[in-house]
Design a protein around this motif. Structure first.
Motif, mmCIF file in Angstrom:
data_model
loop_
_atom_site.group_PDB
_atom_site.id
_atom_site.type_symbol
_atom_site.label_atom_id
_atom_site.label_comp_id
_atom_site.label_asym_id
_atom_site.label_seq_id
_atom_site.Cartn_x
_atom_site.Cartn_y
_atom_site.Cartn_z
ATOM 1 N N SER A 107 0.936 -1.173 0.039
ATOM 2 C CA SER A 107 0.002 0.048 -0.048
ATOM 3 C C SER A 107 0.863 1.356 0.056
ATOM 4 O O SER A 107 0.552 2.035 -0.719
ATOM 5 C CB SER A 107 -0.803 -0.159 1.114
ATOM 6 O OG SER A 107 -1.862 -1.029 1.311
ATOM 7 N N VAL A 108 1.971 1.516 0.781
ATOM 8 C CA VAL A 108 2.696 2.451 1.055
ATOM 9 C C VAL A 108 3.634 2.652 -0.245
ATOM 10 O O VAL A 108 3.521 3.763 -0.767
ATOM 11 C CB VAL A 108 3.609 2.447 2.118
ATOM 12 C CG1 VAL A 108 4.624 3.438 2.244
ATOM 13 C CG2 VAL A 108 2.874 2.541 3.496
ATOM 14 N N SER A 109 4.101 1.545 -0.783
ATOM 15 C CA SER A 109 4.913 1.607 -1.869
ATOM 16 C C SER A 109 4.200 2.167 -3.276
ATOM 17 O O SER A 109 4.578 2.992 -4.233
ATOM 18 C CB SER A 109 5.469 0.248 -2.287
ATOM 19 O OG SER A 109 6.238 0.475 -3.301
ATOM 20 N N THR A 110 2.912 1.608 -3.350
ATOM 21 C CA THR A 110 1.971 1.999 -4.449
ATOM 22 C C THR A 110 1.645 3.431 -4.221
ATOM 23 O O THR A 110 1.535 4.243 -5.342
ATOM 24 C CB THR A 110 0.539 1.165 -4.389
ATOM 25 O OG1 THR A 110 0.963 -0.228 -4.724
ATOM 26 C CG2 THR A 110 -0.229 1.629 -5.278
ATOM 27 N N VAL A 151 -7.422 5.583 -1.457
ATOM 28 C CA VAL A 151 -7.700 3.947 -2.089
ATOM 29 C C VAL A 151 -6.555 3.169 -1.823
ATOM 30 O O VAL A 151 -7.026 2.083 -1.715
ATOM 31 C CB VAL A 151 -7.587 4.362 -3.674
ATOM 32 C CG1 VAL A 151 -7.680 2.934 -4.468
ATOM 33 C CG2 VAL A 151 -9.161 5.067 -4.127
ATOM 34 N N SER A 152 -5.379 3.867 -1.693
ATOM 35 C CA SER A 152 -4.179 2.873 -1.224
ATOM 36 C C SER A 152 -4.126 2.440 -0.020
ATOM 37 O O SER A 152 -3.736 1.352 0.414
ATOM 38 C CB SER A 152 -2.858 3.597 -1.997
ATOM 39 O OG SER A 152 -2.934 3.932 -3.268
ATOM 40 N N LEU A 153 -4.347 3.463 1.039
ATOM 41 C CA LEU A 153 -3.972 3.140 2.324
ATOM 42 C C LEU A 153 -5.104 2.540 3.059
ATOM 43 O O LEU A 153 -6.168 3.058 2.945
ATOM 44 C CB LEU A 153 -3.694 4.274 3.072
ATOM 45 C CG LEU A 153 -2.282 4.954 2.465
ATOM 46 C CD1 LEU A 153 -1.946 6.315 3.451
ATOM 47 C CD2 LEU A 153 -0.952 4.020 2.846
ATOM 48 N N ARG A 154 -4.898 1.047 3.440
ATOM 49 C CA ARG A 154 -6.119 0.597 4.135
ATOM 50 C C ARG A 154 -5.619 -0.071 5.386
ATOM 51 O O ARG A 154 -4.436 -0.081 5.713
ATOM 52 C CB ARG A 154 -6.453 -0.774 3.249
ATOM 53 C CG ARG A 154 -6.861 -0.688 1.972
ATOM 54 C CD ARG A 154 -7.352 -1.758 1.046
ATOM 55 N NE ARG A 154 -6.200 -2.469 0.775
ATOM 56 C CZ ARG A 154 -5.383 -2.102 -0.124
ATOM 57 N NH1 ARG A 154 -5.835 -1.419 -1.165
ATOM 58 N NH2 ARG A 154 -4.210 -3.004 -0.441
ATOM 59 N N PRO A 264 -4.825 2.318 -9.848
ATOM 60 C CA PRO A 264 -4.899 1.897 -8.575
ATOM 61 C C PRO A 264 -6.446 1.683 -8.326
ATOM 62 O O PRO A 264 -6.680 0.754 -7.547
ATOM 63 C CB PRO A 264 -4.454 2.800 -7.612
ATOM 64 C CG PRO A 264 -3.974 3.898 -8.327
ATOM 65 C CD PRO A 264 -4.074 3.600 -9.821
ATOM 66 N N LEU A 265 -7.141 2.420 -8.738
ATOM 67 C CA LEU A 265 -8.764 2.529 -8.587
ATOM 68 C C LEU A 265 -9.344 1.266 -9.130
ATOM 69 O O LEU A 265 -9.903 0.556 -8.548
ATOM 70 C CB LEU A 265 -9.359 3.903 -9.077
ATOM 71 C CG LEU A 265 -11.101 3.783 -9.130
ATOM 72 C CD1 LEU A 265 -11.436 3.579 -7.608
ATOM 73 C CD2 LEU A 265 -11.441 5.106 -9.731
ATOM 74 N N THR A 266 -8.697 1.124 -10.672
ATOM 75 C CA THR A 266 -9.067 -0.242 -11.281
ATOM 76 C C THR A 266 -8.621 -1.490 -10.401
ATOM 77 O O THR A 266 -9.624 -2.281 -10.336
ATOM 78 C CB THR A 266 -8.606 -0.480 -12.609
ATOM 79 O OG1 THR A 266 -9.119 1.050 -13.283
ATOM 80 C CG2 THR A 266 -9.260 -1.282 -13.315
ATOM 81 N N ALA A 267 -7.499 -1.466 -9.908
ATOM 82 C CA ALA A 267 -6.935 -2.424 -9.447
ATOM 83 C C ALA A 267 -7.737 -2.835 -8.043
ATOM 84 O O ALA A 267 -8.077 -4.180 -7.857
ATOM 85 C CB ALA A 267 -5.427 -2.310 -8.778
ATOM 86 N N THR A 268 -8.217 -1.853 -7.331
ATOM 87 C CA THR A 268 -9.134 -1.924 -6.192
ATOM 88 C C THR A 268 -10.419 -2.622 -6.547
ATOM 89 O O THR A 268 -10.934 -3.436 -5.874
ATOM 90 C CB THR A 268 -9.155 -0.623 -5.396
ATOM 91 O OG1 THR A 268 -8.045 -0.055 -5.143
ATOM 92 C CG2 THR A 268 -10.109 -0.805 -4.174
ATOM 93 N N GLY A 283 -11.954 4.111 1.157
ATOM 94 C CA GLY A 283 -11.612 3.653 -0.424
ATOM 95 C C GLY A 283 -12.831 4.242 -1.440
ATOM 96 O O GLY A 283 -12.281 4.577 -2.628
ATOM 97 N N LEU A 284 -13.904 3.838 -1.191
ATOM 98 C CA LEU A 284 -15.066 4.593 -1.762
ATOM 99 C C LEU A 284 -14.957 6.041 -2.039
ATOM 100 O O LEU A 284 -15.312 6.568 -3.022
ATOM 101 C CB LEU A 284 -16.292 3.944 -1.086
ATOM 102 C CG LEU A 284 -16.783 2.634 -1.394
ATOM 103 C CD1 LEU A 284 -17.900 2.258 -0.583
ATOM 104 C CD2 LEU A 284 -16.863 1.996 -2.854
#
Length: 312
Positions: A107-110, A151-154, A264-268, A283-284
């Motif tokens: 997540s952090v790297s992305t 989106v990236s950080l969960r 990243p949105l598509t990947a999620t 994320g939404l």
């Protein structure tokens, strides 16, 4: 040579936005495909990355054969250093991203690598033009980066970070490498997008080969894993980069940098649909912010068309 030369400049600009966006959407399917291959074959991410560019190179070479090699050689004569740098950057930013994932977590790297690219492209364009970015650009960039963060950080995304400083530095370098190849590719607007994809993939395969050999360059014996490897080499590489390079003919690099945050949105979304990963409320909201930023770029009146220099 322009994309769809019979179209008006405004329509070509819109087409460029669509091509870059489509490329980003296809890139967003890579993560799920890589995870399926890794789970079924045990291959490392670096090795899968090498297979990605090696397959892309082989498929394009088989498709275009001698004529394609001649076109690639001609493009190389026109842009030797730019093509080499794009290929090195293509392989290098992937390798650095994998290092970042290993050291600081996915997540952090992305977040870091993808956030650095549009900031660097916007700053570089402002420096080249010797004027500050317009308020509209800064607003869109802020919206996009805020959406990317959400989106990236969960929850739990920072639990695996054995070397956080080195991981963040590798991720920053990855983002700068991606920004560099985007800017350089925009300077080769007259070249065939598939030729650019083939040459940069070939150079990228050479760059990634030592890393893949260290990680273990095994051949998968699982038919499903091999099928997904072929998918990774063709769809999110040949097709996606072909669309991306075509879009750069009429899209400024800083705009392309924001549009590629659709990845990243598509990947999620794909991970939620295929792997049943949970979509968090944050994320939404982040996805909504990214879509607003992209919509603003589409709704804005097209700017001056990029000047293209026809190849000799």
């Amino acid at each position: 040579m322009s994309t769809f030369p019979s179209l008006s400049p405004a329509l070509r600009a819109r087409a460029g936005l669509l091509f870059v966006s489509a490329g980003a959407l296809l890139w967003g399917t890579t993560g799920v495909a890589v995870r399926i291959v890794a789970d079924r074959s045990g291959l490392s991410a670096v090795t899968i990355g090498w297979y990605r560019v090696a397959i892309a190179t082989a498929v394009l070479a088989l498709a275009f054969r001698v004529a394609g090699l001649r076109r690639a050689a001609a493009a190389f004569r026109r842009h030797p250093w730019r093509l080499v740098l794009c290929g090195v950057g293509f392989g290098g930013y992937q390798a650095l991203y994998f290092v970042g994932v290993q050291f600081v977590g996915v997540s952090v790297s992305t977040l870091v690598s993808l956030a650095v690219a549009p900031v660097a492209l916007t700053g570089g364009a402002a420096f080249a033009r010797r004027r500050w970015p317009a308020p509209f650009q800064l607003a869109v960039l802020t919206l996009a980066l805020g959406g990317l963060a959400l989106v990236s950080l969960r929850p739990g995304s920072g639990t695996s970070a054995p070397h956080p400083v080195w991981g963040v530095l590798a991720s920053i370098a990855s983002g700068l490498g991606y920004a560099a190849i985007t800017a350089l590719s925009g300077r080769m607007a007259g070249e065939d997008p598939l030729v650019l994809t083939g040459v940069t993939s070939a150079v990228g395969a050479i760059v990634l080969l030592p890393f893949a050999l260290v990680a273990g360059l095994d051949v998968p014996h699982d038919a499903i894993a091999n099928g997904w490897l072929l998918y990774i080499g063709v769809v999110p590489t040949i097709l996606a980069y072909g669309l991306f390079y075509a879009g750069l003919r009429s899209t400024h690099s800083e705009v392309a940098g924001v549009l590629t945050l659709l990845e990243p949105l598509t990947a999620t979304v794909v991970a939620a649909l295929v792997l049943h990963e949970q979509l968090t409320p944050a994320g939404l909201v982040g996805g909504g912010l990214l879509l607003v930023a992209v919509a603003a770029l589409y709704l804005r009146a097209p700017g001056p068309e990029i000047t293209e220099v026809p190849p000799p």
